[in-house]
Scaffold this active site. Structure first.
Site, short mmCIF file in Angstrom:
data_model
loop_
_atom_site.label_atom_id
_atom_site.label_comp_id
_atom_site.label_asym_id
_atom_site.label_seq_id
_atom_site.Cartn_x
_atom_site.Cartn_y
_atom_site.Cartn_z
N SER A 1 1.05 3.37 8.38
CA SER A 1 0.06 3.89 7.95
C SER A 1 0.89 5.12 6.57
O SER A 1 0.53 6.33 7.42
CB SER A 1 -0.47 5.05 9.49
N TRP B 1 0.46 4.66 0.53
CA TRP B 1 0.02 3.33 0.68
C TRP B 1 -0.87 2.91 1.57
O TRP B 1 -2.12 1.68 1.53
CB TRP B 1 0.67 2.30 -0.40
N GLY B 2 -0.16 2.67 2.58
CA GLY B 2 -1.33 2.57 4.48
C GLY B 2 -2.26 2.47 4.59
O GLY B 2 -3.07 2.28 4.33
N LYS C 1 10.44 -4.36 -9.42
CA LYS C 1 9.68 -3.96 -10.55
C LYS C 1 10.87 -2.58 -9.57
O LYS C 1 10.73 -0.92 -10.58
CB LYS C 1 8.41 -2.94 -10.36
P1 NAD Z 1 5.51 5.65 2.83
O1 NAD Z 1 6.18 5.08 1.68
O2 NAD Z 1 4.61 6.79 3.01
O3 NAD Z 1 6.55 5.88 3.92
C1 NAD Z 1 6.23 6.75 4.89
C2 NAD Z 1 5.74 5.62 6.08
O4 NAD Z 1 7.09 5.18 6.97
C3 NAD Z 1 4.97 6.60 7.37
O5 NAD Z 1 3.68 5.53 7.95
C4 NAD Z 1 5.96 6.39 8.85
O6 NAD Z 1 5.63 6.63 9.32
C5 NAD Z 1 6.67 5.07 8.44
N1 NAD Z 1 8.05 5.37 9.12
C6 NAD Z 1 9.46 6.26 9.07
N2 NAD Z 1 10.09 5.80 10.58
C7 NAD Z 1 9.69 4.52 10.31
C8 NAD Z 1 10.59 3.61 10.90
N3 NAD Z 1 11.85 4.46 11.64
N4 NAD Z 1 9.94 2.40 11.22
C9 NAD Z 1 8.83 2.45 11.00
N5 NAD Z 1 8.00 3.11 10.43
C10 NAD Z 1 8.75 3.93 9.40
O7 NAD Z 1 4.63 4.21 2.85
P2 NAD Z 1 3.93 3.63 1.85
O8 NAD Z 1 3.75 4.20 0.33
O9 NAD Z 1 3.00 3.46 2.55
O10 NAD Z 1 4.25 2.52 1.51
C11 NAD Z 1 4.61 1.25 2.03
C12 NAD Z 1 4.91 0.06 0.88
O11 NAD Z 1 4.01 -0.40 0.15
C13 NAD Z 1 6.68 0.04 -0.04
O12 NAD Z 1 6.83 -0.86 -0.03
C14 NAD Z 1 5.88 0.05 -1.55
O13 NAD Z 1 6.63 0.21 -2.07
C15 NAD Z 1 4.66 -0.12 -1.09
N6 NAD Z 1 3.75 0.24 -2.05
C16 NAD Z 1 3.59 2.11 -2.05
C17 NAD Z 1 2.19 2.37 -2.48
C18 NAD Z 1 2.70 3.99 -3.20
O14 NAD Z 1 2.13 4.22 -3.84
N7 NAD Z 1 2.51 4.53 -1.54
C19 NAD Z 1 1.84 1.48 -4.10
C20 NAD Z 1 2.06 0.29 -3.86
C21 NAD Z 1 2.58 -0.49 -2.77
P1 13P Z 2 6.29 3.65 -6.08
O1 13P Z 2 7.31 3.18 -4.63
O2 13P Z 2 7.50 4.23 -7.10
O3 13P Z 2 5.75 5.14 -6.03
O4 13P Z 2 6.02 2.82 -6.82
C1 13P Z 2 4.04 2.66 -6.50
C2 13P Z 2 3.77 1.10 -6.82
O5 13P Z 2 4.13 0.34 -6.29
C3 13P Z 2 2.84 1.33 -7.82
O6 13P Z 2 2.65 0.06 -7.86
#
Ligand code: NAD
Ligand code: 13P
Length: 343
Positions: free
Chosen positions: A11, A14-15, A205
């Site tokens: 959550s 991205w979640g 990437k």
């Molecule tokens: P985020 O970077 O916002 O991380 C915060 C999340 O990590 C919170 O939900 C927090 O509760 C959780 N967290 C912290 N400690 C934890 C623990 N010990 N156990 C479990 N959860 C814990 O997360 P995100 O942006 O949702 O990214 C999740 C994945 O999606 C990553 O692999 C990221 O590369 C990928 N992603 C992100 C984006 C983006 O723009 N944010 C886009 C595409 C893909």
């Molecule tokens: P960052 O984790 O570097 O923000 O990248 C987000 C992502 O995966 C965009 O596609």
């Protein structure tokens, strides 16, 4: 057949963006999906209140995706067993460093044979062994797991700015359900039969994006940045073809998961921004991540380390000079100015 019951495992930034999309889409397809979307939240306090309470009362994740309404049918649940109970579709979306520990807590609580998709960008490395999270999830929970990845900066997707994504599936017939769950007029989904290519592009990437940020910190300009993107994409492709069978050539150049994600991450991702500050401010990644990301997590520096461990174990470090230089600059004190040495 009954309706699909969706649980999002994670959550963060991205979640929460994907929870908004899934929450809206289940309502558009009431014959296929149950109306409630459960979201497991790693519980924490935010501004003196439990994050789950904030989400359930205000329908907004004010910590990780402020200013975006999630929909009243997205329900935050702090207990993982309760969140996944009865689910027929799991969406894994959390920083990759937490995934294996989270799976430990899920063992025995998930119905075998259900479907899942991993949105985490990363890989699991153990010495000379490398694994995709889609495979780990499949094996650990005895379920089928796809992979979703693309040029998807969450804050943009959450605000309905046109974006595309790629889903690698194991069975073509699953594509229809994933499309119905994630497609919107502003979020285009392509289905491909390349789980490994999609997963690995998403992981690798992030190393390239760190490289792009280092170059920005040095104020090297756009030609350097474009070169890092190109060389990065080539190293990604070589790595996939050297260590994984069946990865499709088209995934790199024709899919959002390939070239498009390299571009957006190198231009505007968190890995890029924090790496820029690392060079300019000469402070540690740990400190900068805390200060700049408010609890969100970096993936690229960890993936650089994990891939370096793997390449060392395979005696192939020299074949991937960009990945290796990024690792050495981030973790071994190599000067950032040496980013392009040996390229
Ligand atoms: P985020 O970077 O916002 O991380 C915060 C999340 O990590 C919170 O939900 C927090 O509760 C959780 N967290 C912290 N400690 C934890 C623990 N010990 N156990 C479990 N959860 C814990 O997360 P995100 O942006 O949702 O990214 C999740 C994945 O999606 C990553 O692999 C990221 O590369 C990928 N992603 C992100 C984006 C983006 O723009 N944010 C886009 C595409 C893909
Ligand atoms: P960052 O984790 O570097 O923000 O990248 C987000 C992502 O995966 C965009 O596609």
């Amino acid at each position: 057949m009954g309706k699909e019951k969706i649980t999002i495992v994670g959550s963060g930034n991205w979640g929460s963006a994907i929870a908004r999309i899934a929450g809206n889409n289940v309502k558009q397809n009431p014959d296929m999906f149950d109306e409630q979307v459960k979201m497991w939240v790693f519980e924490e306090e935010f501004e003196g209140k439990k994050l789950t309470e904030i989400i359930n009362e205000e329908h907004e994740n004010r910590k990780y995706l402020p200013g975006v309404a999630l929909g009243e049918n997205v329900v935050a649940i702090p207990d993982i067993g309760e969140a996944v109970k009865g689910a027929t579709v799991l969406i894994f979306v959390m920083p990759h460093q937490f995934l294996v520990k989270t799976l430990d807590q899920m063992e025995g609580k998930v119905t075998k044979g259900i479907r899942a998709v991993s949105l985490a960008k990363g890989v699991e490395v153990n010495g000379s062994d490398i694994k995709l999270f889609a495979d780990i999830i499949s094996e650990r929970l005895e379920i089928s797991c796809a992979a979703l990845s693309g040029a998807n900066i969450a804050n943009e997707v959450a605000r309905d700015r046109f974006s595309e994504t790629t889903i690698g599936v194991r069975k073509k017939e699953d594509g229809d359900m994933w499309k119905k769950l994630f497609t919107t007029p502003k979020f285009r989904v392509s289905i491909v039969d390349d789980v490994a290519g999609v997963s690995l592009c998403g992981a690798l990437k992030n190393i390239v994006a760190v490289g792009s940020g280092l170059a920005d910190g040095l104020e090297w300009g756009n030609n350097s940045k474009a070169a890092i993107m190109r060389i990065g994409l080539m190293e990604m492709k070589s790595f996939c073809q050297e260590f994984f069978e069946g990865v499709k050539e088209e995934t790199f150049l024709e899919q959002s998961a390939g070239v498009a994600d390299v571009i957006t991450s190198c231009l505007g991702g968190r890995n890029m921004k924090v790496a820029t500050a690392f060079v300019k401010e000469k402070r540690s990644f740990e400190e900068l991540e805390k200060e700049m990301l408010n609890g969100q997590k970096l993936q690229g520096i960890h993936t650089a380390k994990e891939i370096n461990t793997f390449l060392k174990a395979r005696n192939r470090v020299d074949a991937y000079p960009l990945f290796t230089n990024v690792y050495r600059i981030c973790w071994e004190g190599k000067p950032a100015e040496e980013l392009t040495d040996g390229l």
